[in-house]
Design an enzyme around this catalytic site. Structure first.
Site, short mmCIF file in Angstrom:
data_model
loop_
_atom_site.label_atom_id
_atom_site.label_comp_id
_atom_site.label_asym_id
_atom_site.label_seq_id
_atom_site.Cartn_x
_atom_site.Cartn_y
_atom_site.Cartn_z
N HIS A 98 92.63 27.06 -13.46
CA HIS A 98 92.86 26.81 -14.75
C HIS A 98 92.31 27.96 -15.51
O HIS A 98 93.12 28.59 -16.49
CB HIS A 98 92.19 25.56 -15.09
CG HIS A 98 92.28 25.31 -16.71
ND1 HIS A 98 93.35 24.79 -17.32
CD2 HIS A 98 91.39 25.40 -17.96
CE1 HIS A 98 93.20 24.75 -18.66
NE2 HIS A 98 92.19 25.34 -19.16
N GLU A 99 91.16 28.30 -15.20
CA GLU A 99 90.42 29.73 -16.02
C GLU A 99 91.33 31.00 -15.70
O GLU A 99 91.46 31.77 -16.43
CB GLU A 99 88.95 29.84 -16.09
CG GLU A 99 88.19 28.40 -16.47
CD GLU A 99 88.65 28.11 -17.96
OE1 GLU A 99 88.73 29.36 -18.70
OE2 GLU A 99 88.58 27.14 -18.41
N HIS A 151 94.29 31.14 -17.67
CA HIS A 151 93.96 31.72 -18.86
C HIS A 151 94.13 33.34 -18.89
O HIS A 151 94.37 33.88 -19.69
CB HIS A 151 93.02 31.26 -19.30
CG HIS A 151 93.25 29.72 -20.06
ND1 HIS A 151 94.17 29.49 -20.82
CD2 HIS A 151 92.35 28.69 -19.58
CE1 HIS A 151 94.18 27.90 -21.02
NE2 HIS A 151 92.97 27.67 -20.54
#
Length: 70
Positions: free
Chosen positions: A34-35, A38
């Site tokens: 997820h990071e 980003h």
């Protein structure tokens, strides 16, 4: 939408420039992915199928308009 892999490995650098490797499984693997999304400029919405993405954005717009009314 297919699920995320249950294993993830991320490579980076600490504050001193030393290389760091983080291995994750389960929830940590999902968080790492997820990071990284980003960092690549991707949001959760970008991974949704087009119809689901449009439904979420339509609801968001409706809520924004309702909040803007006195």
């Amino acid at each position: 939408m297919p699920g995320r892999p249950d294993l993830a490995t991320c490579h980076g650098f600490d504050l001193t420039g030393a290389p760091v490797t983080v291995h994750g499984t389960g929830v940590l693997a999902r968080c790492l992915q997820h990071e990284c999304d980003h960092l690549d400029g991707m949001l959760y919405l970008d991974r949704l199928p087009a119809a689901a993405r449009e439904a979420v954005l339509a609801e968001f717009r409706e809520r924004q308009e309702a909040a803007a009314q006195p």
